[in-house]
Write an enzyme that holds these catalytic residues in place. Structure first.
Site, short mmCIF file in Angstrom:
data_model
loop_
_atom_site.label_atom_id
_atom_site.label_comp_id
_atom_site.label_asym_id
_atom_site.label_seq_id
_atom_site.Cartn_x
_atom_site.Cartn_y
_atom_site.Cartn_z
N GLY A 79 -18.71 -22.82 64.19
CA GLY A 79 -18.00 -21.68 64.77
C GLY A 79 -18.43 -20.38 64.13
N VAL A 82 -12.39 -17.04 57.77
CA VAL A 82 -13.44 -17.44 56.83
C VAL A 82 -13.49 -18.95 56.70
CG1 VAL A 82 -14.15 -17.37 54.42
CG2 VAL A 82 -13.49 -15.28 55.57
N THR A 105 -20.34 -17.79 54.33
CA THR A 105 -21.74 -17.42 54.13
C THR A 105 -22.10 -16.14 54.89
OG1 THR A 105 -22.50 -18.74 55.99
CG2 THR A 105 -22.44 -19.83 53.84
N SER A 129 -20.19 -23.06 58.97
CA SER A 129 -19.60 -23.79 60.10
C SER A 129 -20.30 -23.45 61.41
CB SER A 129 -18.13 -23.41 60.22
OG SER A 129 -18.04 -22.03 60.49
N GLU A 178 -51.78 -17.29 32.28
CA GLU A 178 -52.09 -16.37 33.38
C GLU A 178 -53.20 -16.80 34.34
OE1 GLU A 178 -52.65 -13.11 30.54
OE2 GLU A 178 -51.20 -12.02 31.74
N ALA A 191 -39.96 -14.31 32.86
CA ALA A 191 -40.29 -12.91 32.51
C ALA A 191 -41.54 -12.46 33.28
CB ALA A 191 -40.51 -12.78 31.02
C1 LIG Z 1 -28.74 -17.93 52.29
C2 LIG Z 1 -28.41 -18.00 53.75
C3 LIG Z 1 -29.37 -18.48 54.64
C4 LIG Z 1 -29.08 -18.53 56.00
N1 LIG Z 1 -30.04 -18.99 56.86
C5 LIG Z 1 -29.77 -19.04 58.18
C6 LIG Z 1 -30.75 -19.50 59.11
O1 LIG Z 1 -31.85 -19.86 58.73
N2 LIG Z 1 -30.43 -19.50 60.43
C7 LIG Z 1 -29.20 -19.11 60.89
O2 LIG Z 1 -28.96 -19.16 62.08
N3 LIG Z 1 -28.28 -18.67 60.03
C8 LIG Z 1 -28.53 -18.61 58.71
N4 LIG Z 1 -27.59 -18.15 57.86
C9 LIG Z 1 -26.32 -17.68 58.42
C10 LIG Z 1 -25.30 -18.79 58.40
O3 LIG Z 1 -25.69 -19.85 59.20
C11 LIG Z 1 -24.02 -18.22 58.93
O4 LIG Z 1 -23.61 -17.25 58.01
C12 LIG Z 1 -22.99 -19.29 59.04
O5 LIG Z 1 -23.28 -20.24 60.02
C13 LIG Z 1 -21.65 -18.69 59.33
O6 LIG Z 1 -20.69 -19.70 59.16
P1 LIG Z 1 -19.54 -19.57 58.10
O7 LIG Z 1 -18.63 -20.71 58.32
O8 LIG Z 1 -20.07 -19.46 56.73
O9 LIG Z 1 -18.92 -18.20 58.56
P2 LIG Z 1 -17.96 -17.22 57.80
O10 LIG Z 1 -18.72 -16.36 56.86
O11 LIG Z 1 -16.84 -17.97 57.23
O12 LIG Z 1 -17.51 -16.36 59.04
C14 LIG Z 1 -18.47 -15.61 59.74
C15 LIG Z 1 -17.87 -14.91 60.94
O13 LIG Z 1 -17.52 -15.85 61.95
C16 LIG Z 1 -16.18 -15.67 62.35
N5 LIG Z 1 -15.63 -16.97 62.62
C17 LIG Z 1 -15.75 -18.07 61.84
N6 LIG Z 1 -15.14 -19.11 62.42
C18 LIG Z 1 -14.61 -18.66 63.57
C19 LIG Z 1 -13.84 -19.26 64.61
N7 LIG Z 1 -13.51 -20.54 64.58
N8 LIG Z 1 -13.49 -18.49 65.65
C20 LIG Z 1 -13.83 -17.19 65.72
N9 LIG Z 1 -14.54 -16.57 64.76
C21 LIG Z 1 -14.92 -17.30 63.72
C22 LIG Z 1 -15.49 -14.98 61.20
O14 LIG Z 1 -14.40 -14.21 61.64
C23 LIG Z 1 -16.60 -14.13 60.64
O15 LIG Z 1 -16.65 -12.90 61.30
C24 LIG Z 1 -27.83 -18.09 56.48
C25 LIG Z 1 -26.87 -17.61 55.59
C26 LIG Z 1 -27.15 -17.56 54.24
C27 LIG Z 1 -26.11 -17.03 53.29
#
Ligand SMILES: Cc1cc2nc3c(=O)[nH]c(=O)nc-3n(C[C@H](O)[C@H](O)[C@H](O)COP(=O)(O)OP(=O)(O)OC[C@H]3O[C@@H](n4cnc5c(N)ncnc54)[C@H](O)[C@@H]3O)c2cc1C
Ligand code: FES
Length: 1272
Positions: A297, A206, A210, A295, A1175, A723
């Site tokens: 990744g 993690v 996201t 991230s 409205e 509302a």
């Molecule tokens: C409100 C919202 C809007 C979004 N809009 C977009 C969008 O417009 N376009 C788009 O492309 N995406 C979008 N996303 C998705 C978002 O970009 C991805 O969820 C994000 O990039 C994942 O990165 P993280 O670091 O949060 O992953 P995490 O939630 O921390 O991990 C996600 C997955 O990746 C794996 N992982 C993470 N790092 C590694 C690593 N180094 N090696 C191997 N596995 C790994 C984890 O095991 C897990 O399974 C959106 C997400 C949200 C919540």
């Protein structure tokens, strides 16, 4: 889940190696606490307070009227605050980007951006000021920049030194947090990470959370072990190489964006192809808060079907470096990604189409790369990747293989389109729907790529139609004008009526001090309630088994209909609605029971454990068509007619018939349904705190449910976080169920719906299907119209009959049609019951009327504005329900809007633009409105107020209106201040409560200020009269009384048998002109400019009223062009949160937004000559819909399609793109057969090659025949 930004906070971290502090905004709802070791988290409460010193960010958003209901305001403040900590003088673009992940349902964003703009530096402030002076010399500004607190860096919180010290001194060690169900491990070296991953192959890594956070929160996925590599330094490394750059997997998308921006600036143009394409995607990927934590990744490893980055990285030949102890994907960690530079003849492009321009997951996304042999157009290499067309990123390898080695020309590309259609196939039932659109987008993107490559190659091939690069100038938000009104000469300086006074709670809302229902502190033993809802659309309830639920930890009790001691249903407009289903369920989401437990989590787990046994019933009715077929209607159906429609049709020169659909709309108030019921333990008394527009109705409902008198129940509403009509009937039912649980357990019970449940249970605006027939003369006069409306009311009556009545009362809008008939029916279906929503049927009614006008114009080959003008009410007029009125101000608004918007010359410029652009079209529309104000039911037009004057001279005003952001309390303060002749600072309004002002009417129908304002005025007048002798003797006053005053509003009525009445006290008029630019290849549109002229009489508070105008306009824009509520074939609502349901965001604001209040208007029928405004303006959002239709008509003309065509609401990109009938859609049609049957009436086919006329390669393509769709 990160979609609305209301919980935005700022996270700060100290980097001991670089001795720097970084600040970034983040969504608190997705931030794992375990990851915040050594981080400082700042909320709006931390940066300023009304008790000590407010922060300039809080002050400016508040003073610019950027806070109405205020629920979004702390998030807005923190997004801007985080930006300013990094860039003290940001540009307007920076501000828009920073606010991109924050939703606001009230303001329409303009005032928020206006407040934020004051940080842009001297130049911008001066420009803004000059512009307002130029346009409206002499009219007061809505807020004065000179009054604002200066930015003061010494006020900023410092990074906690103890955290700095810890970061400097502590040796990083592995951290392990053990929770009840989850173990969280945070290693500090890459080696350790690899070991951990090998040991726990199923544990996710993690980083931004996201992806994983959403899975755990919404899909209930439990990960017993989580590995958090955020402290592994190697994963953040960025290393440049001769042919590109290695980027660590843990780098956030924001840092990736900063990096590629730098590379694009520094490297040679030829080398930055992949970086530029990535940058394009990163600009619209999620909101700023998401990009700050997500991230690289994580984005790659999530392998989301519609990932924006993966197709570009794949096309750009990105290399991933992975590290693993065991050669197996699940054991692998991603170390970094290598992004390469390109050669001089190699080009990379990115494309994306999403339901909203920013902060929305793409519908289809793509990355493409081509390499030409030096000096030729021969393709040496080609890569095409798509997202959104399969379970993960999909490559069109076969198509690429066929194209490689060939010349990049028309023949090759035509072949490529064909191959692509074959290769990227989506079955009709593909998850995500929109199959035709997605297929068409795959072609669109390749076509766009082709155009860009043609430009690059500088060789325009001899296509049959001319391909010219469309204008793609980068357009920006510009300064708009808000013209308020001048107060009358001679008005006392301390009389604030008519002046732009800030919303009285704006500062408390901005500082986070404002108390919403769920902010009320919990009490000892308080319980939480979670609902059990039906999973079937129509079934017998065989059994509700709460046995397992009651065994779960923390679960205290469960309630069902059998526990109700009093009345088991609510009756509205004569139709009963069960509080909890007892024998039968009639929709998915119907409440069948509830579980109460010591915490929210336990209550949720308890509700999930209740087993409900159903026996499905036949005859499920989901659509309006099914209801019509089965005659499933609520009674009565309504009808109204003036003149003789049949005769009118006989005399008409021409006739048209048509059909239009308008989808429903989710209220999406930022604060979901919330309530707290506290039994007092004595004489059956209950205190109920709730977020409700109609506390009296909730009181009545609770009392009846429990079988106790109303005098035992007091309902209190401090404020609502929005509302829009959705917190009247449904809130009362929810409050009754919560009260039942409190009654049964004897404990205080709190119920706060999660967004998904709120959307599922509480219904929405009524979708409408309308059929019309219109008869008109060749000169454009409409002499007869017959419109039939069917609404989808859902499973209960709720307010549906009142909604259809209001629909019929507005079928004339601004037009005098001598023979006019309207019929309206509320269809009973097995969908969740729909309810009131801002405008109460009028936005649906008038869209149909304006569509009729539009179609008549298209049939006659003139502009819709000409037809509108020709048919508008003029001189003393009478409506179809025989109400006399003077339309003078309607016409004044129209004329002034045409002039202010410079309509006529812009129409000419638009025509020229459309002639020279093939795939971008512009459209313009001017829409008038005449909106009736007051409740047609006379008994609802009343209000009461209680005014206390205390011995110290302070005044407490209580009235029947509830504050939901519309500023009613501020206006009431202004009224009391004028009447009592004292400053507003002496006047306080605490809450709306049924034990102070009883028998209140709903705060709805734009009538709250009219009725309650009169009551407050009368109470103050009475007091002043009584005080007159005392005041004469002692002007300071020491003996102050209290007075209750009841105001009876206008005697409105509507006699549906006679089809006549006086249902309204007066009309609010207005006109709106909007211009849009549509990308015909994707259906995306941008509102270039909007001008609104509104007659709201003499505004009591222009800044609040202008805020209402802008907010309602944006909500209308959402209704007509964005917001889609879709149901599964079994009747389950699909969109259940901001990720799937898109409301307008800051990116959807018109680039130029001007609002003018009509000068010199007055109104005898309401307080201080003001008019209701909450409205009416929502409907004016339809000007964007009709401007899109205008642009689509221009696109259709290019392919030989003229005359009326169907465009349903909402005109989302999908509908718009398909309606444009662009050539590749015809191409799709020809090869894939009938996929576009819905788009238009017929197709010109060349008999020679059977291709569409515009595509055929025969010598004489003019010989064509029309193939009607029904034959195809
Ligand atoms: C409100 C919202 C809007 C979004 N809009 C977009 C969008 O417009 N376009 C788009 O492309 N995406 C979008 N996303 C998705 C978002 O970009 C991805 O969820 C994000 O990039 C994942 O990165 P993280 O670091 O949060 O992953 P995490 O939630 O921390 O991990 C996600 C997955 O990746 C794996 N992982 C993470 N790092 C590694 C690593 N180094 N090696 C191997 N596995 C790994 C984890 O095991 C897990 O399974 C959106 C997400 C949200 C919540
Ligand atoms: S003020 Fe933004 S949601 Fe209400």
């Amino acid at each position: 889940g990160g979609g609305c930004g209301a919980c935005t906070v700022m996270v700060s971290r100290y980097n001991p190696r670089e001795k720097t502090i970084s600040h970034f905004s983040a969504n608190a709802c997705l931030l794992p606490v375990c990851q915040l070791h050594l981080a400082a988290v700042t909320t709006t409460e931390g940066i300023g307070s009304t008790e000590t010193r407010i922060h300039p960010v809080q002050e400016r958003i508040a003073k610019a009227n950027g806070s109405q209901c205020g629920f979004c305001t702390p998030g807005m403040v923190m997004s801007l605050y985080a930006l300013l900590r990094n860039q003290p003088q940001p540009s307007l673009e920076d501000i828009v980007e920073a606010l991109g992940g924050n939703l606001c349902r009230c303001t329409g964003y303009r005032p928020i951006v206006d407040g934020c703009k004051t940080f842009c530096g001297v130049r911008m402030s001066v420009m803004r000021h000059l512009e307002s002076l130029l346009v409206d010399n002499g009219v007061p500004e809505l807020f004065h920049e000179g009054d604002l607190l200066p930015q003061d860096p010494t006020q900023e919180l410092i990074f906690p030194p103890e955290l700095m010290l810890m970061a400097e001194s502590q040796r990083p060690l592995t951290q392990t947090f053990c929770g009840e169900r989850i173990t969280w491990v945070s290693p500090v070296t890459l080696r350790e990470l690899v070991e951990l991953k090998a040991k726990h192959p199923k544990a996710p890594l993690v980083l931004g959370n996201t992806g994983v956070g959403l899975e755990m929160k919404f899909k209930g996925i439990l990960h017993p072990v989580i590995i958090s590599p955020t402290r592994v330094p190697e994963l953040y490394e960025v290393n440049k190489t001769p042919d590109g750059v290695w980027v660590g997997a843990a780098c956030s998308l924001t840092s990736l964006k900063t990096l590629v921006e730098k590379l694009v600036r520094e490297l040679h143009e030829d080398q930055v192809e992949t970086f530029s394409a990535l940058l394009q995607q990163l600009r619209s990927l999620g909101g700023q808060q998401i990009r700050n934590v997500a991230s690289l990744g994580g984005n790659i490893a999530s392998a989301a079907p519609n990932s924006d980055l993966n197709p570009v990285l794949a096309a750009g030949r990105c290399i991933l470096s992975v590290i693993s102890k065991v050669f197996n994907f699940t054991h692998t960690s991603q170390g970094s990604s290598h992004m390469s530079t390109m050669g001089s003849v190699e080009f990379v492009r990115a494309f994306r189409q999403a339901p909203r321009k920013a902060n929305a997951l793409a519908t289809v996304t793509s990355g493409m790369r081509v390499r030409f042999a030096q000096g030729t157009d021969a393709v040496e290499d080609l890569a095409i990747f798509y997202g959104g067309v399969g379970p993960c990123t999909v490559g069109a390898t076969k198509t690429c293989r066929e194209v490689i080695g060939r010349r990049w020309n028309e023949e090759t590309l035509n072949e490529a389109y064909r191959l692509l259609l074959d290769e990227i196939s989506l079955p009709p039932s593909a998850p995500g729907g929109k199959v035709e659109f997605r297929r068409s987008l795959t072609l669109s993107f390749l076509f766009k790529f082709n155009l860009q490559m043609l430009q690059k190659l500088n060789e325009m091939p001899s296509w049959r139609w001319q391909v010219r690069p469309d204008c793609s100038d980068k357009r920006r938000l510009t300064f708009g004008t808000c013209r308020s009104q001048e107060v009358s000469q001679g008005q006392r300086g301390d009389d604030l009526v008519g002046r732009p006074v800030m919303h009285r709670s704006a500062l408390s809302q901005a500082t986070g001090e404002a108390v919403y229902c769920d902010d009320i502190a919990g009490s000892q033993g308080e319980l939480f309630l979670a609902l059990v809802t039906s999973t079937r659309a129509h079934a017998k309830l065989i059994k509700i088994d709460d046995g397992e639920a009651l065994k779960l930890p923390g679960v205290v009790d469960a309630v069902t209909a059998k526990d109700i001691p009093g009345k088991k249903f609510r009756t509205f407009t004569g139709i009963d609605e069960e509080l909890l289903a007892e024998n039968e369920v009639t929709c998915v989401g119907q409440m069948v029971g509830a579980v109460v437990a010591d915490t929210r989590q336990h209550a949720k787990q308890g509700a999930a454990a209740v087993k409900v046994v159903y026996e499905d019933l036949p005859d499920r009715v989901l659509t309006i068509e099914e209801a019509i077929e089965k005659k499933s209607f609520f009674k009565p159906q309504r009808e109204i007619e003036r003149g003789n429609v049949t005769e009118g049709f006989r005399k008409a020169d021409q006739m048209l018939e048509g059909e239009i659909r308008i989808g429903g709309q989710e209220h999406f108030y930022m604060e979901t349904q919330s309530m707290l019921v506290v039994p007092s333990g004595e004489e059956k008394e209950l205190k109920v705190y709730l977020s409700c527009q109609h506390p009296t109705y909730a009181q009545e409902s609770i009392a009846e449910t429990l079988g106790i008198p109303s005098n035992r129940v007091s309902c209190h509403v401090k404020r609502m976080g929005g509302a829009f009509g959705g917190k009247v009937t449904k809130t009362s039912i929810l409050a009754s169920i919560t009260a039942l649980a409190a009654w049964k357990t004897g404990q205080a019970v709190r119920c706060v719906l999660e967004r998904g449940d709120d959307m599922l249970i509480t219904g929405a605006r009524h979708p409408v299907l309308a059929n019309y027939k219109v008869g008109f003369m060749n000169d454009g006069r409409i002499i007869a119209a017959d419109i039939q409306y069917f609404t989808n009311a859902g499973n209960t009556g709720d307010e549906s009959i009142l909604v259809i009545e209001k629909i019929l009362l507005h079928i004339d809008n601004a037009y005098s049609v001598p023979n006019l008939r309207g019929r309206a029916t509320a269809c009973k279906t097995n969908l969740p019951s729909n309810t009131a929503f801002r405008g109460f049927g009028v936005p649906q009614s008038m869209l149909v009327v304006e569509s009729v006008i539009n179609d008549v114009a298209m049939k006659l080959g003139c502009t819709a504005e000409e037809i509108r003008e020709k048919n508008m009410y003029k001189g003393p007029s009478i409506t179809h329900y025989k109400l006399q009125f003077d339309p003078e101000n309607l016409l004044r608004c129209w004329d002034e809007c045409l002039q202010k918007a410079d309509y006529h010359s812009r129409r000419t410029t638009i025509a020229q633009f459309n002639q020279s652009n093939r795939f971008k079209k512009r459209g313009i529309a001017v829409i008038p409105i005449k909106y009736g104000i007051a409740f047609a039911e006379c008994f609802l037009n009343q209000a009461a107020a209680l005014v206390h004057i205390y011995k110290d001279g302070s005044v407490l005003v209580s009235h029947g209106g509830a504050e939901m952001g519309q500023g009613i309390h501020t206006k009431m303060q202004q009224v009391a201040s004028r009447e009592l002749r004292i400053p507003v600072s002496l006047i306080h309004i605490s809450e709306t409560s049924t034990n102070v002002v009883p028998n209140t009417c709903p705060s709805a129908a734009s009538f709250g200020t009219d009725a309650n304002g009169m009551a407050v005025k009368m109470a103050c007048e009475t007091l002043l009269q009584r005080l007159e002798p005392v005041i004469r003797e002692d002007p300071k006053g020491t003996c102050w009384p209290n007075v209750v005053s009841l105001c009876r509003g206008p005697d409105t009525y509507m006699d549906w048998k006679k089809q006549e009445g006086q249902p309204y006290a007066y009309f609010t008029y207005g006109t709106c002109c909007s211009e849009v630019e549509v990308d015909c290849l994707t259906g995306d549109y941008q509102t270039l400019r909007t001008d609104i002229v509104m007659d709201i009489g003499r505004s009591i508070n222009p800044s609040i009223d202008i805020g209402q105008i802008e907010g309602a306009f944006m909500q209308g824009l959402g209704l007509y062009t964005m917001e889609e509520r879709k149901f599964s074939p079994s009747g389950m609502l699909y969109p259940r949160g901001p990720a799937q349901y898109k409301i307008p965001a800051v990116c959807d604001m018109p680039l130029k937004f001007n609002v003018y209040l009509l000068a010199g208007s007055s109104n005898l029928h309401a307080i201080y000559s003001s008019k209701g405004i909450g409205e009416p303006v929502l409907f004016l959002g339809s000007s964007v819909f009709f401007a899109i239709k205008d642009a689509v008509a221009a696109a259709r003309k290019d392919v030989g399609l003229g005359g009326p065509f169907k465009l349903d609401s909402p005109a989302c990109p999908e509908e718009t793109c398909l309606a444009c009938a662009s050539w590749w859609e015809l191409f799709l049609f020809t090869f894939m057969c009938c996929v576009l049957v819905k788009t238009y009436d017929g197709l010109l086919l060349c008999p020679g090659c059977t291709l569409p006329n515009t595509l055929c390669f025969c010598d004489n393509p003019r010989t064509t025949r029309t193939l009607p769709w029904h034959n195809s």
